[in-house]
Design a protein around this motif. Structure first.
Motif, PDB file in Angstrom:
ATOM      1  N   THR A 737      -5.211 -10.325  11.312  1.00 35.63           N
ATOM      2  CA  THR A 737      -6.045 -11.508  11.518  1.00 35.63           C
ATOM      3  C   THR A 737      -6.039 -12.404  10.291  1.00 35.63           C
ATOM      4  OG1 THR A 737      -7.460 -10.128  12.907  1.00 35.63           O
ATOM      5  CG2 THR A 737      -8.334 -12.251  12.236  1.00 35.63           C
ATOM      6  N   GLU A 738      -5.913 -11.851   9.104  1.00 33.58           N
ATOM      7  CA  GLU A 738      -5.943 -12.643   7.882  1.00 33.58           C
ATOM      8  C   GLU A 738      -4.570 -13.159   7.465  1.00 33.58           C
ATOM      9  OE1 GLU A 738      -9.614 -11.875   5.179  1.00 33.58           O
ATOM     10  OE2 GLU A 738      -8.155 -10.294   4.885  1.00 33.58           O
ATOM     11  N   GLY A 739      -3.520 -12.799   8.159  1.00 31.31           N
ATOM     12  CA  GLY A 739      -2.184 -13.208   7.789  1.00 31.31           C
ATOM     13  C   GLY A 739      -1.253 -12.005   7.781  1.00 31.31           C
ATOM     14  N   VAL A 740      -0.110 -12.166   7.139  1.00 31.53           N
ATOM     15  CA  VAL A 740       0.881 -11.096   7.064  1.00 31.53           C
ATOM     16  C   VAL A 740       0.705 -10.376   5.733  1.00 31.53           C
ATOM     17  CG1 VAL A 740       3.320 -10.511   7.112  1.00 31.53           C
ATOM     18  CG2 VAL A 740       2.463 -12.389   8.513  1.00 31.53           C
ATOM     19  N   LEU A 741       0.240  -9.138   5.799  1.00 30.32           N
ATOM     20  CA  LEU A 741       0.066  -8.323   4.601  1.00 30.32           C
ATOM     21  C   LEU A 741       1.357  -7.576   4.315  1.00 30.32           C
ATOM     22  CD1 LEU A 741      -3.450  -6.790   5.361  1.00 30.32           C
ATOM     23  CD2 LEU A 741      -2.949  -8.793   3.975  1.00 30.32           C
ATOM     24  N   VAL A 742       1.843  -7.692   3.093  1.00 32.16           N
ATOM     25  CA  VAL A 742       3.075  -7.023   2.670  1.00 32.16           C
ATOM     26  C   VAL A 742       2.701  -5.917   1.696  1.00 32.16           C
ATOM     27  CG1 VAL A 742       5.333  -7.287   1.600  1.00 32.16           C
ATOM     28  CG2 VAL A 742       4.386  -9.151   2.958  1.00 32.16           C
ATOM     29  N   TYR A 743       3.082  -4.691   2.030  1.00 30.49           N
ATOM     30  CA  TYR A 743       2.853  -3.525   1.182  1.00 30.49           C
ATOM     31  C   TYR A 743       4.208  -3.028   0.683  1.00 30.49           C
ATOM     32  CZ  TYR A 743      -1.900  -3.251   3.082  1.00 30.49           C
ATOM     33  OH  TYR A 743      -3.196  -3.519   3.430  1.00 30.49           O
ATOM     34  N   SER A 744       4.260  -2.621  -0.568  1.00 32.16           N
ATOM     35  CA  SER A 744       5.501  -2.095  -1.137  1.00 32.16           C
ATOM     36  C   SER A 744       5.207  -0.819  -1.903  1.00 32.16           C
ATOM     37  CB  SER A 744       6.158  -3.131  -2.068  1.00 32.16           C
ATOM     38  OG  SER A 744       5.327  -3.365  -3.191  1.00 32.16           O
ATOM     39  N   ILE A 745       6.257  -0.078  -2.167  1.00 28.45           N
ATOM     40  CA  ILE A 745       6.115   1.187  -2.889  1.00 28.45           C
ATOM     41  C   ILE A 745       5.878   0.905  -4.362  1.00 28.45           C
ATOM     42  CG2 ILE A 745       7.330   3.269  -3.613  1.00 28.45           C
ATOM     43  CD1 ILE A 745       8.672   3.354  -0.950  1.00 28.45           C
ATOM     44  N   ASP A 746       4.846   1.515  -4.894  1.00 31.44           N
ATOM     45  CA  ASP A 746       4.516   1.357  -6.297  1.00 31.44           C
ATOM     46  C   ASP A 746       5.505   2.147  -7.140  1.00 31.44           C
ATOM     47  OD1 ASP A 746       1.556   2.036  -8.320  1.00 31.44           O
ATOM     48  OD2 ASP A 746       3.305   0.774  -8.647  1.00 31.44           O
ATOM     49  N   ASP A 747       6.096   1.495  -8.157  1.00 34.04           N
ATOM     50  CA  ASP A 747       7.087   2.155  -9.006  1.00 34.04           C
ATOM     51  C   ASP A 747       6.449   2.850 -10.207  1.00 34.04           C
ATOM     52  OD1 ASP A 747       9.171   1.302  -7.406  1.00 34.04           O
ATOM     53  OD2 ASP A 747       9.345  -0.595  -8.465  1.00 34.04           O
ATOM     54  N   SER A 748       5.267   3.354 -10.034  1.00 32.86           N
ATOM     55  CA  SER A 748       4.601   4.042 -11.137  1.00 32.86           C
ATOM     56  C   SER A 748       5.188   5.444 -11.328  1.00 32.86           C
ATOM     57  CB  SER A 748       3.094   4.125 -10.875  1.00 32.86           C
ATOM     58  OG  SER A 748       2.840   4.825  -9.680  1.00 32.86           O
ATOM     59  N   PHE A 749       4.671   6.126 -12.319  1.00 34.69           N
ATOM     60  CA  PHE A 749       5.177   7.447 -12.697  1.00 34.69           C
ATOM     61  C   PHE A 749       4.847   8.476 -11.601  1.00 34.69           C
ATOM     62  CE2 PHE A 749       4.286  11.496 -14.997  1.00 34.69           C
ATOM     63  CZ  PHE A 749       5.601  11.797 -15.294  1.00 34.69           C
ATOM     64  N   ILE A 750       5.879   9.009 -10.943  1.00 32.59           N
ATOM     65  CA  ILE A 750       5.714  10.013  -9.887  1.00 32.59           C
ATOM     66  C   ILE A 750       6.696  11.153 -10.173  1.00 32.59           C
ATOM     67  CG2 ILE A 750       5.739  10.414  -7.395  1.00 32.59           C
ATOM     68  CD1 ILE A 750       5.638   7.367  -7.069  1.00 32.59           C
ATOM     69  N   PHE A 751       6.252  12.364 -10.032  1.00 36.64           N
ATOM     70  CA  PHE A 751       7.162  13.498 -10.244  1.00 36.64           C
ATOM     71  C   PHE A 751       6.805  14.615  -9.276  1.00 36.64           C
ATOM     72  CE2 PHE A 751       4.272  16.456 -12.278  1.00 36.64           C
ATOM     73  CZ  PHE A 751       3.285  15.614 -12.774  1.00 36.64           C
ATOM     74  N   ASP A 752       7.747  15.505  -9.102  1.00 33.09           N
ATOM     75  CA  ASP A 752       7.563  16.671  -8.237  1.00 33.09           C
ATOM     76  C   ASP A 752       7.260  17.870  -9.132  1.00 33.09           C
ATOM     77  OD1 ASP A 752       7.544  18.599  -6.341  1.00 33.09           O
ATOM     78  OD2 ASP A 752       9.663  18.439  -5.799  1.00 33.09           O
TER      79      ASP A 752
END
Length: 895
Positions: A737-752
């Motif tokens: 309703t508010e428009g087109v929301l674009v979500y992207s993957i955050d390139d922060s520090f991630i590890f397994d």
């Protein structure tokens, strides 16, 4: 799952003022968010910060570091623009009509009701109560509508609805126990909408005051009494400040005896003490120099701004006309019409060469260079709700279609719309990008399917039916040879040949509107369709055999999608379930019950509790991830749900908005807002003259909306109409309703954590690099999965050693390494080095890439996108250089 909000596209400017910081950054409110447009680089971003409801006023500090936003509920946010975080919050007691930072950035003037409040500007330091009320001026008899600071930050000029303007002084002059009453500028016959200080360029002091009224008249006031005497100036007691403690220079609260001073007349400032202390406006008399008319008797002044350096004034009117004047001679430089609706904001940039205009009724923002008479920016969002979105195969473009009959194509990275197609005569219901990335298909309720050329920006094919039909779904084969569209009224599927535009076949069999169409990714002959007749059908389009197989359901089927590998089919039903089918064997694999997950948010018209209400508890749009491991689902709710397909569990819920100006956001309604006439928020008691922006009663809606999703007459309902994941798998878009929301993957520090041991540390990576063991260092950095370490190791490899290092990388780290190279190609200047890495990686792991193509597809698509964009930029640069060299060579030969 690590998706974060990135941008907001397609949402129009709906009112409020705009500001320009750093001379090139335009800041404007968009609903309950703030949009920042870089006019130099042609990029638009939306801050990941939400107010409680729509923002009405904004102000930026002179250095462009801080931003102040005030919403319709008088809730204020103090934002750090560079970090994009909220530092402080405060709530005002009365509606705020204007807010401005002082030129030195130390104070903030707020026009709240009849009061002018001066607050000390907070900083970066976290405090319990960072806002400190310094002064309160209560001399106005009606609401304050305009504010302006003097260049030295000592005086505040305020215009009001009581047809007057007043000068307030920040300093307290107590010479011989006398306080000076603020001077009033009288004579206007309508609300004062603009007040400005004129500066003497020689002395850099205020010498004039401009007051502009809504009826189209401007008064010019000048100073008199240069002999240092009061010259008849009214000297009396200052109006007491209600609720504000008076403080001395050290900030100590004074006694009550200092607030009551006897009136004295005939005071003379013979020693010039007021001038020495900064009171150069208080010991002189203001007189009306001249009265000017803007020459627009049928229009009202709705916006104005003044540039002190150029001594120029811009005025916007209620019928879309604006005028530019050179002051103080009042010479009209330009008078143009930019729309038929009123201009709600007009502002200069710092240099004064650009003018920004906003029209809330049309959702337009324009930036105009008055010297060359050309547009710097001309952006307009969708006037009504966005119904559908589509990504291009390379994920660089995003197409949107809405109820305003327009198709817009956006650049995802810059957030700019570069082309608008308006040939459709009714709402756009479906979009589809062709595989060649150069054409776009759109279906509409006007009975046509149109093909658009994205090179020449024209409609080159139009697909029609013998009799008018309303199309609500669209699909095309991967080759683009066959196009199919489902109808709303006759429940049929029409099949066309793209090259000849000839109608090839009409597929009949459904007994309800066909709201979902999808071609199998692996078998181009098979078309899946979903309908409100509670079935999903598979069709053999090329063999003309009609329906091949039917999958029955117990409720209406709302949409259908194929998994990217074509081995699974997902559809949602009206009971809130998602069914997964095996299209080859025709068996139901499993079902996800999503009623509880998507439920949430009460409508103002609801008479039942959220637990007992069934409205909106279903998914109207589905979308598989690029690798098919999870699925996104949205509907008539404030949530977007992400499910793991194999485990049938909810991974995450995205709340698309916290905007209380929309309906369906609150989980619990307040019973005190219920009256005999209905909910208090739905009663429209505002005057039409005060309404700004789009009328809430006329927002677009499609005639085929499901029960429970129809917008009420008060506020638009929050919902998600379409979901699409980019082919790269790194982002997804939601038409809300508010428009087109674009979500992207955050390139922060991630590890397994399972891939770590005691030796896998950043220190171990540095030690391996010091010992010239670059292969070991790169593998350790990949196990840590930290971007900075991976890039450091990549650039530590000698170009001669790239083939050896690439061949020693384990297969399980290929996806992560490819993603890093895709990111480096867009940001790093070492183009040849990165391309050499990509080439050697493909040579060394070609077989592994083919075997795991499904898993590596998102990363490979990201790499392809980066290479394509770099190729386009280089091609444009080389063409330009070639033309320049030819010109220079021809010039030398001529000489």
């Amino acid at each position: 799952m690590n998706f974060r909000f990135q941008n907001l596209l397609g949402a129009p400017y709906r009112g409020g003022n705009t500001v320009i910081v750093n001379n090139t950054e335009l800041i404007s409110p968009v609903g309950n968010r703030v949009s920042v447009t870089n006019l130099r680089d042609s990029e638009t971003i939306t801050l990941p910060i939400q107010s409680s409801c729509n923002i009405s006023r904004i102000a930026a500090s002179p250095d462009g570091v801080f931003l102040l936003t005030v919403d319709e509920n008088q809730r204020c946010l103090f934002i750090n623009l560079r970090r994009r975080v909220v530092l402080h919050r405060i709530t005002f007691k009365n509606p705020v009509a204007a807010v401005k930072f002082s030129p030195d950035g130390a104070h903030i003037a707020v026009a709240t009701g009849k009061l002018v409040q001066i607050w000390r500007s907070p900083g970066f330091k976290k405090e319990f109560f960072p806002f400190e009320l310094v002064r309160t001026f209560a001399g106005c008899d009606d609401k304050v509508t305009a504010l302006e600071w003097s260049p030295d930050s000592i005086y505040v000029l305020a215009g009001s609805k009581d047809l007057t303007a007043r000068i307030f002084c920040m300093k307290k002059f107590k010479l011989r126990g006398i306080k000076i009453k603020p001077f009033m500028f009288l004579g206007h016959r309508d609300t004062v909408v603009g007040v400005f200080f004129g500066i003497d360029k020689k002395t850099s002091k205020v010498c004039r005051v401009y007051t502009i009224a809504r009826d189209g008249y401007m008064f010019v006031w000048g100073l008199s009494g240069d002999d240092g005497q009061s010259d008849g100036m009214d000297v009396s007691d200052e109006v007491p400040s209600p609720g504000t403690p008076e403080r001395d220079g050290q900030g100590n609260v004074e006694g009550d005896d200092s607030l009551v001073v006897k009136k004295r007349k005939g005071y003379e400032d013979k020693d010039g003490e007021l001038d020495k202390e900064g009171g150069y406006l208080l010991n002189r008399k203001w007189e009306l120099l001249k009265k000017e008319s803007f020459g627009q008797p049928s229009m009202r002044v709705t916006a104005c701004d003044y540039h002190r350096g150029l001594d120029m004034l811009v005025v916007g009117f209620s019928k879309g006309v604006f005028a530019l004047y050179q002051m103080p001679d009042f010479v009209c430089i330009h008078r143009l019409s930019i729309s038929r609706e009123k201009i709600t904001t007009a502002v200069f940039n710092e240099l004064g060469n650009w003018l920004t205009f906003g029209c809330a009724k049309l959702g337009q923002l324009l930036v105009w260079e008055w010297r060359s008479e050309s547009y710097i920016l001309k952006q307009q969002g969708h006037y009504f709700d966005v119904n559908c979105v589509a990504y291009s195969p390379d994920s660089q473009l995003l197409a949107t279609g809405a109820d305003d009959n327009k198709v817009k194509v956006w650049n995802v990275s810059s957030g700019f719309c570069f082309v608008t197609f308006s040939e459709h005569e009714n709402a756009i219901t479906a979009l589809h990008f062709m595989a060649n990335n150069n054409s776009l298909l759109s279906a509409s309720l006007d009975g046509t399917v149109r093909a658009w050329d994205l090179f020449r920006y024209r409609n080159f094919r139009t697909f029609v039916t013998p009799e008018p039909r309303q199309f609500v779904s669209l699909a095309a084969t991967q080759s683009g040879d066959v196009i199919c569209a489902g109808t709303l009224d006759t429940f049929e599927i029409y099949v066309w040949d793209k090259e000849t535009s000839r109608l090839m076949d009409i597929l009949s069999g459904h007994e309800g509107p066909v709201h979902g169409l999808a071609f199998s990714p692996t078998d181009a002959n098979v078309l899946a369709s979903s309908s409100w007749d509670r079935t999903v059908r598979l069709w053999d389009v090329f063999e003309a055999k009609g329906g091949v197989e039917t999958f029955p359901h117990t409720h209406d089927v709302l949409t259908v999608v194929y998994r990217p590998d074509g081995k699974q089919l997902a559809c949602s039903t009206l009971d809130g379930h998602i069914h997964f089918w095996d299209p080859i064997d025709g068996l139901l694999m499993y079902t996800i019950e999503g009623r509880r997950d998507i439920s949430g948010g009460r409508l103002m018209t609801d008479r039942r509790t959220a637990a007992n209400s069934s409205s909106g508890k279903f998914f109207t749009t589905l979308c598989y991830s690029a690798d098919g491991s999870y699925i996104l689902a949205g509907g008539s709710s404030k949530y977007i749900c992400m499910y793991d397909v194999a485990e049938q569990v909810l991974l995450r819920k995205f709340q698309i908005t916290h905007n209380l100006s929309l309906d369906g956001v609150l989980d619990f309604l307040n019973s005190k807002n219920m009256t005999d006439a209905g909910p208090l928020d739905l009663i429209d008691d505002d005057s039409s003259d005060l309404e700004e922006g789009i009328d809430k009663q006329t927002r677009g809606k499609l005639g085929y909306d499901l029960p429970g999703s129809m917008p009420n007459r008060g506020r638009p309902i929050v919902r998600t109409k379409c979901l699409k994941i980019a082919p790269t798998g790194r982002s997804f878009s939601a038409a809300t309703t508010e428009g087109v929301l674009v979500y992207s993957i955050d390139d922060s520090f991630i590890f397994d954590p399972t891939d770590l041991d005691i030796d896998v540390t950043p220190e171990g990576v540095d030690a391996a690099l010091n010992e010239d063991q670059v292969t070991k260092a790169l593998i350790l950095s990949l196990r840590l999965n930290e971007d900075s370490l991976i890039r450091k190791c990549i650039f530590s490899v000698n170009s001669i050693d790239i083939p050896v290092v690439a061949s020693s990388i384990p297969n399980r780290y290929l996806e992560r390494l490819i993603e890093v190279f895709a990111h480096l190609l867009e940001k790093c200047p070492h183009l040849e080095f990165i391309l050499r890495w990509c080439q050697e990686l493909c040579k060394a792991h070609g077989n592994s890439i083919q075997q795991n193509c499904r898993k590596l597809k998102p990363a490979l698509t990201s790499l392809q996108k980066a290479i394509t964009r770099t190729h386009q930029d280089l091609a444009n640069t080389c063409d330009s250089n070639e033309c320049m060299l030819r010109y220079l060579c021809s010039g030398n030969s001529a000489k």
